[in-house]
Design a protein around this motif. Structure first.
Motif, short mmCIF file in Angstrom:
data_model
loop_
_atom_site.label_atom_id
_atom_site.label_comp_id
_atom_site.label_asym_id
_atom_site.label_seq_id
_atom_site.Cartn_x
_atom_site.Cartn_y
_atom_site.Cartn_z
N ALA A 152 0.84 -1.20 0.00
CA ALA A 152 0.00 0.00 0.00
C ALA A 152 0.88 1.25 0.00
O ALA A 152 0.56 2.25 -0.68
CB ALA A 152 -0.93 0.00 1.21
N GLY A 153 1.97 1.21 0.72
CA GLY A 153 2.89 2.35 0.72
C GLY A 153 3.49 2.58 -0.66
O GLY A 153 3.64 3.73 -1.10
N GLN A 154 3.84 1.51 -1.35
CA GLN A 154 4.41 1.64 -2.69
C GLN A 154 3.38 2.21 -3.67
O GLN A 154 3.71 3.03 -4.53
CB GLN A 154 4.92 0.29 -3.18
CG GLN A 154 6.15 -0.20 -2.45
CD GLN A 154 6.55 -1.61 -2.85
OE1 GLN A 154 5.85 -2.28 -3.60
NE2 GLN A 154 7.70 -2.06 -2.33
N VAL A 155 2.12 1.78 -3.53
CA VAL A 155 1.06 2.31 -4.39
C VAL A 155 0.88 3.80 -4.12
O VAL A 155 0.72 4.62 -5.04
CB VAL A 155 -0.26 1.53 -4.18
CG1 VAL A 155 -1.43 2.26 -4.83
CG2 VAL A 155 -0.13 0.13 -4.72
N GLY A 156 0.93 4.17 -2.86
CA GLY A 156 0.79 5.59 -2.50
C GLY A 156 1.92 6.42 -3.07
O GLY A 156 1.71 7.54 -3.57
N ASP A 157 3.17 5.90 -3.00
CA ASP A 157 4.32 6.61 -3.56
C ASP A 157 4.17 6.76 -5.07
O ASP A 157 4.47 7.81 -5.65
CB ASP A 157 5.62 5.88 -3.24
CG ASP A 157 5.98 5.95 -1.76
OD1 ASP A 157 5.41 6.82 -1.05
OD2 ASP A 157 6.84 5.13 -1.32
N ALA A 158 3.72 5.69 -5.73
CA ALA A 158 3.54 5.75 -7.19
C ALA A 158 2.46 6.77 -7.55
O ALA A 158 2.60 7.52 -8.53
CB ALA A 158 3.18 4.37 -7.72
N ALA A 159 1.40 6.84 -6.78
CA ALA A 159 0.34 7.80 -7.05
C ALA A 159 0.86 9.22 -6.86
O ALA A 159 0.53 10.13 -7.64
CB ALA A 159 -0.86 7.53 -6.13
N GLN A 160 1.66 9.41 -5.84
CA GLN A 160 2.23 10.74 -5.60
C GLN A 160 3.15 11.15 -6.75
O GLN A 160 3.11 12.30 -7.21
CB GLN A 160 3.00 10.74 -4.27
CG GLN A 160 3.56 12.11 -3.90
CD GLN A 160 2.47 13.12 -3.61
OE1 GLN A 160 1.46 12.80 -2.98
NE2 GLN A 160 2.64 14.33 -4.10
N ASP A 161 3.98 10.20 -7.20
CA ASP A 161 4.88 10.48 -8.32
C ASP A 161 4.08 10.82 -9.57
O ASP A 161 4.43 11.75 -10.33
CB ASP A 161 5.80 9.28 -8.59
CG ASP A 161 6.84 9.07 -7.50
OD1 ASP A 161 7.04 10.00 -6.69
OD2 ASP A 161 7.42 7.96 -7.47
N ALA A 162 3.00 10.12 -9.81
CA ALA A 162 2.15 10.38 -10.98
C ALA A 162 1.53 11.76 -10.88
O ALA A 162 1.45 12.52 -11.85
CB ALA A 162 1.09 9.31 -11.12
N ALA A 163 1.06 12.10 -9.69
CA ALA A 163 0.43 13.41 -9.49
C ALA A 163 1.45 14.53 -9.68
O ALA A 163 1.15 15.58 -10.27
CB ALA A 163 -0.20 13.51 -8.10
N ASP A 164 2.67 14.32 -9.19
CA ASP A 164 3.72 15.33 -9.35
C ASP A 164 4.09 15.52 -10.81
O ASP A 164 4.32 16.64 -11.28
CB ASP A 164 4.97 14.95 -8.54
CG ASP A 164 4.76 15.09 -7.05
OD1 ASP A 164 3.78 15.75 -6.64
OD2 ASP A 164 5.56 14.49 -6.28
N SER A 165 4.16 14.42 -11.56
CA SER A 165 4.53 14.52 -12.96
C SER A 165 3.43 15.16 -13.79
O SER A 165 3.69 15.89 -14.75
CB SER A 165 4.93 13.17 -13.55
OG SER A 165 3.85 12.30 -13.57
N VAL A 166 2.16 14.97 -13.43
CA VAL A 166 1.05 15.60 -14.14
C VAL A 166 1.05 17.09 -13.82
O VAL A 166 0.85 17.94 -14.70
CB VAL A 166 -0.29 14.94 -13.78
CG1 VAL A 166 -1.47 15.77 -14.28
CG2 VAL A 166 -0.37 13.55 -14.32
N ALA A 167 1.29 17.46 -12.57
CA ALA A 167 1.26 18.86 -12.15
C ALA A 167 2.47 19.60 -12.70
O ALA A 167 2.39 20.80 -12.99
CB ALA A 167 1.25 18.96 -10.64
N GLY A 168 3.58 18.92 -12.87
CA GLY A 168 4.81 19.55 -13.36
C GLY A 168 4.80 19.78 -14.83
O GLY A 168 5.60 20.55 -15.37
N GLU A 169 3.94 19.23 -15.57
CA GLU A 169 3.93 19.38 -17.02
C GLU A 169 3.44 20.69 -17.45
O GLU A 169 2.83 21.53 -17.28
CB GLU A 169 3.08 18.29 -17.70
CG GLU A 169 3.76 17.00 -17.70
CD GLU A 169 2.98 15.95 -18.48
OE1 GLU A 169 2.00 16.24 -19.16
OE2 GLU A 169 3.37 14.81 -18.40
#
Length: 96
Positions: free
Chosen positions: A79-96
Motif C-alpha cells: 500500500a505504501g508503494q502504491v501511495g508513492d507511485a500515485a504521488q509520483d504520478a500526481a507530481d509529474s502531471v502537475a509539473g507538465e
C-alpha cells in the motif's frame, strides 16, 4: 484372623471322614497386581500423548499467527508503494 474348623462325619457303616476348613477374616490380596501396573502404564501413556498433541497444536497456532502478521506487513508495504507511485504520478502531471 484365621480360624480352622474341623468337621467329622460318620456314614452308616461307621467310617469316619474328617474335613478341615480354614476361614480367613481378612481378605486376601485382589490378585490383580499385574493388571494394575498395565493400567497405570496405559494411563501414563495417554497423558503423555495428550501433552504432546497439545504442545504441537499450540506451536501451529503460533506459526499461523506469525504468517498472518507477516502477510499484513506485506500488504502495508505494498500500500505504501502504491501511495508513492500515485504521488509520483500526481507530481509529474502537475509539473507538465
Amino acid at each position: 484372623m484365621t480360624e480352622e474348623r474341623i468337621t467329622e462325619t460318620r456314614d452308616v457303616d461307621g467310617n469316619t471322614t474328617t474335613r478341615t476348613t480354614i476361614v480367613h477374616d481378612e481378605p486376601r490380596g485382589s490378585g490383580g497386581g499385574g493388571g494394575k501396573v498395565v493400567l497405570m502404564l496405559v494411563v501414563l501413556g495417554a497423558i503423555a500423548a495428550a501433552i504432546y498433541f497439545l504442545s504441537t497444536m499450540s506451536g501451529a497456532e503460533v506459526a499461523k499467527d506469525n504468517a498472518v502478521a507477516e502477510a499484513a506487513g506485506d500488504v502495508g508495504e505494498a500500500a505504501g508503494q502504491v501511495g508513492d507511485a500515485a504521488q509520483d504520478a500526481a507530481d509529474s502531471v502537475a509539473g507538465e
